[in-house]
Motif scaffolding. Structure first.
Motif: not given
Length: 473
Positions: A108-109, A123-125, A238-239, A246-247
């Motif tokens: 995870l960022c 990416y997924q936000f 983001i992931v 996880l998202a």
């Protein structure tokens, strides 16, 4: 058709039907098994979460021996909610940070990224969505700018190659020109520095990111940041695209946080609680009655002078210096708790207290606080290799007491690298401590502790020394 033949056909059909259901059940079971086994390994919540971030004033920083930062504290809150340990990776730049996500080295960022259609393809936000604009920073007054239409004819100072500089150029074009655009060139100029210059009335106007401006307002209560100079940008964590579980976990958690007291406490800590003047509070802590009593008692700086005198002997410092630290940290209030969680008369962090044998409640006892402070100062001197008590050695020790030895050691290494003296405070260590708010310096290979709001540390030392000089007799 004979009954025997009809019976044979019926039995055959029944056997075929049973075989069909058995085959179908086995096939579906097999399909479920294959699906389960072939799910991407990444599509799960790991036993230990790996967060990646950049150092910065609102993301992550190391202060007084403890990890801090608004985004860091939020990510820690998420990890606690799902009862998972976590590991933090601090990247040197955006490319390194995104590479960690792309390669799977990080899950995870937590440095928010702009939500764009291009980025959504990769990416997924996830997590809390922030809406941040550029804002005008100015000193509060009756003649303040109240809209961008009033900017033509006024000078706005920004650092080159920044989002603020781009926004200033575009806004000037939108308004048909007329803004006095001062683009400041230099490797050591940051938006943080320019906000400080506005607060100190060295310049009149600058542009800054709204989140940074909100944080800065807790240090400088004379600035106004109410005028937006650009549209709000949506940002989020983001992931990778395939981190579905996880998202979902992060997004489910994010829906609940606006009403959680823990989240509200984090928001208040960074964006509302005053950090002006000292780590305690900008409010006057000592009552008027007590202040009058202290002023009228000849030769007394505080109710704790005897304790300062007793413990200062171990340190070899004038006892008035310990009193000066206490005044700067707490205004002689032994029960104060600051924004950073520093506690008591001498502003001791909980982790430091535990290191020297005092729990949080004990740190609110004046004698314990002074004893731990002296223990900490002695340990700090040892960590920095300081053996004497010269004016430079005292100032270096005070700076390390304020922000932690690691940041001072970074400043000493930077000073040595750029041909300055790593043993002299003024214009040497002090200079590079201030520069640790600039990515060019805190990402230098000789730095180990990352970002620091170094200007506040140098002001801390100056306040203590000035108060000491005024009261040492």
């Amino acid at each position: 058709m004979k009954k025997k033949e009809i019976y044979r056909i019926a039995i055959g059909c029944l056997v075929a039907l049973i075989a069909y259901y058995i085959f179908t059940f086995d096939l579906s079971s097999c399909r479920r098994s294959v699906t389960s086994e072939t799910l991407p390994v990444s599509d799960s919540i790991p036993d230990t979460l790996r967060f990646v971030t950049l150092s910065g004033s609102t993301t992550y920083f190391y202060f007084r021996g403890e990890d801090m930062g608004y985004e860091y504290d939020l990510a820690k809150l998420y990890a606690q909610s799902i009862k998972k340990p976590f590991k933090l990776i601090v990247a040197a730049n955006t490319k390194e940070m995104l590479d960690a996500i792309d390669s799977g080295k990080a899950d995870l960022c937590i440095t928010p990224q702009a939500i764009t259609q291009t980025a959504k393809k990769k990416y997924q936000f996830v997590g809390p969505v922030e809406r941040s604009a550029m804002v005008l920073v100015q000193v509060k007054s009756d003649s303040m700018v109240t809209s961008t239409a009033q900017l033509p004819g006024k000078e706005v100072c920004v650092a080159e190659k920044t989002r603020a500089a781009n926004r200033l150029r575009h806004l000037n074009e939108e308004l048909g020109g007329g803004i006095k655009c001062t683009i400041l060139r230099g490797d050591t100029i940051t938006d943080e520095d320019l906000i400080e210059d506005v607060a100190e009335k060295k310049i009149k106007l600058t542009f800054a990111d709204e989140k940074l401006a909100m944080l800065s307002r807790t240090y400088y209560d004379n600035i106004d940041i109410s005028v937006e100079v650009g549209l709000k940008q949506r940002l989020s964590w983001i992931v990778k695209k395939d981190r579905i579980m996880l998202a979902k976990s992060i997004n489910d958690w994010a829906k609940t946080i606006p009403n959680k007291s823990a989240y509200l406490s984090i928001y208040k800590r960074y964006f509302e609680q005053s950090k002006n003047d000292s780590d305690s509070s900008s409010e006057e802590i000592v009552s008027t009655k007590n202040k009058r009593k202290h002023r009228l008692t000849k030769g007394k700086l505080s109710p704790y002078d005897d304790l300062f005198k007793h413990h200062a002997m171990r340190l070899g410092w004038p006892w008035q210096l310990l009193a000066s630290i206490a005044y700067t940290e707490s205004r002689f209030n032994p029960k104060v708790i600051g924004w950073s969680s520093a506690r008591g008369l001498m502003g001791i962090m909980p982790a430091t207290g535990r290191r020297f044998g005092a729990n949080n409640q004990q740190l609110l006892d004046p004698e314990t606080s002074i004893r731990v402070a002296v223990d900490c100062l002695l340990a700090t001197k040892k960590a920095l290799g300081i053996k004497g008590n010269s004016p430079d050695e005292i100032k270096i020790t005070l700076a390390a007491y304020n922000v932690g030895p690691a940041h001072v050691q970074d400043a000493q290494r930077l000073a040595k690298k750029y041909h300055h003296n790593p043993l002299i405070w003024s214009e040497h260590i002090e200079k590079y401590l201030r520069l640790k708010n600039d990515p060019v310096y805190y990402n230098d290979s000789v730095c180990k502790a990352g970002y620091l709001r170094g200007g506040s540390a140098t002001r801390y030392v100056n306040k203590i020394m000035n108060w000491y000089e005024s009261h040492k007799h």
